[in-house]
Design a protein around this motif. Structure first.
Motif, short mmCIF file in Angstrom:
data_model
loop_
_atom_site.label_atom_id
_atom_site.label_comp_id
_atom_site.label_asym_id
_atom_site.label_seq_id
_atom_site.Cartn_x
_atom_site.Cartn_y
_atom_site.Cartn_z
N GLY A 50 -27.69 -20.72 6.40
CA GLY A 50 -26.23 -20.83 6.48
C GLY A 50 -25.78 -22.04 7.27
N VAL A 51 -26.48 -22.34 8.35
CA VAL A 51 -26.14 -23.51 9.18
C VAL A 51 -26.30 -24.78 8.36
CG1 VAL A 51 -26.96 -24.90 11.14
CG2 VAL A 51 -26.65 -22.43 11.39
N GLU A 52 -27.34 -24.83 7.54
CA GLU A 52 -27.62 -26.03 6.75
C GLU A 52 -26.58 -26.28 5.65
OE1 GLU A 52 -31.65 -26.03 5.39
OE2 GLU A 52 -32.42 -25.56 7.37
N ILE A 53 -25.89 -25.25 5.21
CA ILE A 53 -24.93 -25.43 4.11
C ILE A 53 -23.48 -25.47 4.59
CG2 ILE A 53 -26.46 -24.38 2.42
CD1 ILE A 53 -24.53 -21.95 2.44
N GLN A 54 -23.26 -25.42 5.89
CA GLN A 54 -21.90 -25.39 6.40
C GLN A 54 -21.08 -26.59 5.96
OE1 GLN A 54 -21.84 -24.58 10.58
NE2 GLN A 54 -22.13 -22.39 10.26
N VAL A 58 -17.38 -26.08 4.22
CA VAL A 58 -16.30 -26.30 5.19
C VAL A 58 -14.94 -26.35 4.47
CG1 VAL A 58 -16.43 -28.84 5.19
CG2 VAL A 58 -15.64 -27.62 7.21
N ASN A 59 -13.97 -25.71 5.03
CA ASN A 59 -12.59 -25.63 4.52
C ASN A 59 -12.45 -24.82 3.24
OD1 ASN A 59 -11.66 -27.26 6.66
ND2 ASN A 59 -12.10 -29.12 5.51
N ASP A 60 -13.53 -24.34 2.67
CA ASP A 60 -13.45 -23.54 1.45
C ASP A 60 -13.78 -22.08 1.70
OD1 ASP A 60 -12.80 -25.61 -0.43
OD2 ASP A 60 -14.85 -26.33 -0.20
N ILE A 61 -14.70 -21.85 2.61
CA ILE A 61 -15.18 -20.50 2.85
C ILE A 61 -15.19 -20.22 4.35
CG2 ILE A 61 -17.22 -19.00 2.70
CD1 ILE A 61 -17.87 -20.39 0.08
N SER A 62 -14.72 -19.06 4.72
CA SER A 62 -14.74 -18.64 6.12
C SER A 62 -16.16 -18.23 6.50
CB SER A 62 -13.78 -17.47 6.33
OG SER A 62 -14.07 -16.83 7.54
N CYS A 63 -16.75 -18.96 7.43
CA CYS A 63 -18.13 -18.66 7.84
C CYS A 63 -18.23 -17.27 8.46
CB CYS A 63 -18.63 -19.71 8.81
SG CYS A 63 -18.95 -21.29 8.02
N LYS A 67 -20.40 -14.24 6.89
CA LYS A 67 -21.49 -13.57 7.62
C LYS A 67 -21.35 -12.05 7.52
CE LYS A 67 -23.08 -16.53 11.35
NZ LYS A 67 -23.07 -16.71 12.81
N GLN A 68 -20.12 -11.57 7.65
CA GLN A 68 -19.89 -10.13 7.55
C GLN A 68 -20.23 -9.62 6.16
OE1 GLN A 68 -15.78 -9.88 8.68
NE2 GLN A 68 -16.21 -10.08 10.86
N GLU A 69 -19.83 -10.36 5.14
CA GLU A 69 -20.14 -9.96 3.77
C GLU A 69 -21.64 -9.97 3.51
OE1 GLU A 69 -18.02 -12.29 0.91
OE2 GLU A 69 -16.07 -11.60 1.60
N PHE A 114 -18.49 -14.55 -0.80
CA PHE A 114 -19.74 -14.69 -1.54
C PHE A 114 -19.46 -15.12 -2.98
CE2 PHE A 114 -23.53 -12.95 -3.78
CZ PHE A 114 -24.52 -13.62 -3.07
N ASN A 115 -18.46 -14.50 -3.60
CA ASN A 115 -18.05 -14.85 -4.95
C ASN A 115 -17.55 -16.30 -5.00
OD1 ASN A 115 -17.44 -14.37 -7.72
ND2 ASN A 115 -15.31 -14.03 -7.16
N LYS A 116 -16.80 -16.70 -4.00
CA LYS A 116 -16.28 -18.07 -3.94
C LYS A 116 -17.43 -19.07 -3.80
CE LYS A 116 -12.52 -18.74 -1.51
NZ LYS A 116 -11.61 -19.08 -0.36
N LEU A 117 -18.44 -18.73 -3.00
CA LEU A 117 -19.61 -19.59 -2.85
C LEU A 117 -20.34 -19.75 -4.18
CD1 LEU A 117 -21.50 -21.25 -1.05
CD2 LEU A 117 -22.72 -19.13 -0.53
N LEU A 118 -20.47 -18.66 -4.91
CA LEU A 118 -21.08 -18.73 -6.24
C LEU A 118 -20.29 -19.67 -7.15
CD1 LEU A 118 -22.11 -15.05 -6.99
CD2 LEU A 118 -23.59 -17.04 -7.20
N ARG A 119 -18.97 -19.53 -7.14
CA ARG A 119 -18.13 -20.38 -7.99
C ARG A 119 -18.22 -21.85 -7.59
NH1 ARG A 119 -12.60 -18.48 -7.69
NH2 ARG A 119 -13.22 -17.31 -5.87
N LEU A 120 -18.24 -22.12 -6.27
CA LEU A 120 -18.41 -23.50 -5.81
C LEU A 120 -19.75 -24.06 -6.27
CD1 LEU A 120 -17.06 -23.41 -2.16
CD2 LEU A 120 -16.19 -24.82 -4.02
#
Length: 137
Positions: A50-54, A58-63, A67-69, A114-120
């Motif tokens: 997660g640290v490596e992909i921040q 950035v600005n798209d997904i709440s870290c 993490k909670q998801e 998580f869904n947003k990360l998949l779409r990105l």
């Protein structure tokens, strides 16, 4: 003037290639992260990747929300896989994560980050060749 233009063009191409290579490497890490989360890897592995992909998210997904998801995504996936009798023992491809998420539509709203990360991930060109074509378009 011609030599200056050539030097500028060469510099631009080099910077462009480096940026595209960085995109490819980052998307590989994002793919690894998605699969690791879906399979329920330990929290330290998720934190490490997660640290490596921040920079990518950035600005798209709440870290923090992500993490909670990530803590509950594996349980959701296992419940859907078992409930729908999908016969999946371990997730090894992004397409499988999407299939499981699509099998139970509530997952898209429950795991919004998580869904947003998949779409990105699916939006970013996969190879430098594709990225160059996309950029010139």
């Amino acid at each position: 003037i011609v030599s200056t233009t050539r030097n500028n063009d060469a510099l631009f191409v080099r910077i462009e290639d480096e940026a595209l290579t960085l995109i490819v490497l980052t998307t590989t890490l994002v793919q690894e992260f998605i699969i690791v989360v879906a399979n329920g890897a330990c929290a330290s592995t998720i934190d490490e990747v997660g640290v490596e992909i921040q920079a990518f998210i950035v600005n798209d997904i709440s870290c923090e929300r992500s993490k909670q998801e990530c803590a509950t995504v594996p349980d959701f996936y296992r419940t859907v896989i078992d409930g729908k009798e999908m016969g999946i023992k371990q997730i090894t491809k992004i397409s499988t994560t999407i299939d499981v998420l699509n099998a139970e539509p509530i997952g898209k709203s429950m795991f919004h980050q998580f869904n947003k990360l998949l779409r990105l991930y699916l939006t970013v060109p996969v190879t430098v060749t594709t990225a160059t074509a996309e950029q010139s378009f």
